[in-house]
Motif scaffolding. Structure first.
Motif, short mmCIF file in Angstrom:
data_model
loop_
_atom_site.label_atom_id
_atom_site.label_comp_id
_atom_site.label_asym_id
_atom_site.label_seq_id
_atom_site.Cartn_x
_atom_site.Cartn_y
_atom_site.Cartn_z
N PHE A 54 1.00 4.28 -2.91
CA PHE A 54 0.81 5.68 -2.55
C PHE A 54 1.98 6.53 -3.04
O PHE A 54 1.78 7.60 -3.63
N LEU A 55 3.19 6.07 -2.80
CA LEU A 55 4.38 6.80 -3.24
C LEU A 55 4.41 6.94 -4.77
O LEU A 55 4.72 8.00 -5.30
N ARG A 83 1.84 6.99 -6.83
CA ARG A 83 0.82 7.96 -7.25
C ARG A 83 1.24 9.39 -6.97
O ARG A 83 0.96 10.29 -7.76
N MET A 134 0.81 -1.18 0.00
CA MET A 134 0.00 0.00 0.00
C MET A 134 0.87 1.26 0.00
O MET A 134 0.56 2.21 -0.69
N THR A 135 1.95 1.25 0.75
CA THR A 135 2.84 2.41 0.79
C THR A 135 3.50 2.63 -0.56
O THR A 135 3.65 3.77 -1.01
N THR A 136 3.89 1.56 -1.23
CA THR A 136 4.52 1.68 -2.53
C THR A 136 3.57 2.29 -3.55
O THR A 136 3.96 3.16 -4.33
#
Length: 55
Positions: free
Chosen positions: A5-6, A8, A1-3
């Motif tokens: 977000f980064l 985007r 999920m963090t990847t």
């Protein structure tokens, strides 16, 4: 999920150095793991504003 977000954030905006700095320098600090100079950048939306949803 963090990847995701980064990805985007990076791809969804045009990034520029803040103020009169022409470039962003990634210089390491020899005392710890932080950068020698803080990263200062501005983000502008890549697409026209009418293409973004309004809630």
């Amino acid at each position: 999920m963090t990847t995701m977000f980064l990805a985007r954030i990076v791809q969804g905006y045009i990034w520029e150095a803040l103020g009169n700095e022409g470039t962003i320098e990634f210089v390491e600090n020899h005392d710890d793991i932080c950068m020698a100079k803080p990263l200062m950048a501005t983000a502008k939306p890549r697409l026209p504003l009418y293409m973004y949803p309004t809630y």
